[in-house]
Design a protein around this motif. Sequence first.
Motif: not given
Length: 279
Positions: A63-91
């Motif tokens: 939800t708004a005003h939170c951050a998320a972290l995904v580690l290398p090797g974790q299996v992940h996927s996007f499901v759905q969004a509503t009114g999404l304004n977001a950034y994802i930094l890949m490093i």
Amino acid sequence: MKKLPKHRASDISDTGIHLRVFSADGIQHTPVDYAHQDDYYMFGFIESGECDIHIDFNSYRLTAHCAALVLPGQVHSFVQATGLNAYILMIDSAFIEENSKRSFEQYTLGTQTVELSPEQQTELTSLFTILAGKLAQTSKHPQTLALHLSLAIIDIIGEAITSKQTAHSLPQRYVEHTITFRNLLKQHVEHSHSPSYYARMMNISLMYLNEAVKGTTGFSVSQNIQYEIVTRAKRSLIYTSKSVKEIAQELGFEDYAYFTRLFSKTAGISPTDFRKNHK
């Protein structure tokens, strides 16, 4: 049979840094909606709106005003969004300090998201906006600045994580033992499912290891072992054509029936039905 794509840092950027920007009006990037693994870290910031994601078969609502972290090797996927304004930094993981890696690994034993203070939200919005501009440039100097901006973003998210960890402080030795155990488990789970095996490898008593692991993760050593087994089995059931018996053998089970019972008890569904549900 589905395939599990593996994304590499070298494939998305020559510099090891890549930024995706998501906006509610549909302009700019679209989310990756298929399950995959990366060999790099991902740091997400939800400016407004919300979205649902899957990480290692667990569901999270961001939800708004939170951050998320995904580690290398974790299996992940996007499901759905509503009114999404977001950034994802890949490093690239090469840019992340070892102390930060340990902190992130400890935190993700329990969750993948963290709430941000108003000050942290403002700082991240500014930094991500500037970073997007720098990455759009091609000269070497802006790319150097992009690295510093990226590390500043990671520091702010790390600060939020550290404050959460401090609020639920545990003896540091508990955390270190748990991380060591988890790393050993990833390396040896196909060879041993015995809690005492890992205690011996760490040269500590099983009672103490269980105390440290349960204190840190909320689950016993045995439960952590079962979770690792079932997570790997789920990946194989979805992304390979191997039989349940073959998967059981690869995970170190000579007794196929016992593996099936353990999977069913832990996952709440039989291996065969799990595969059918994910075709």
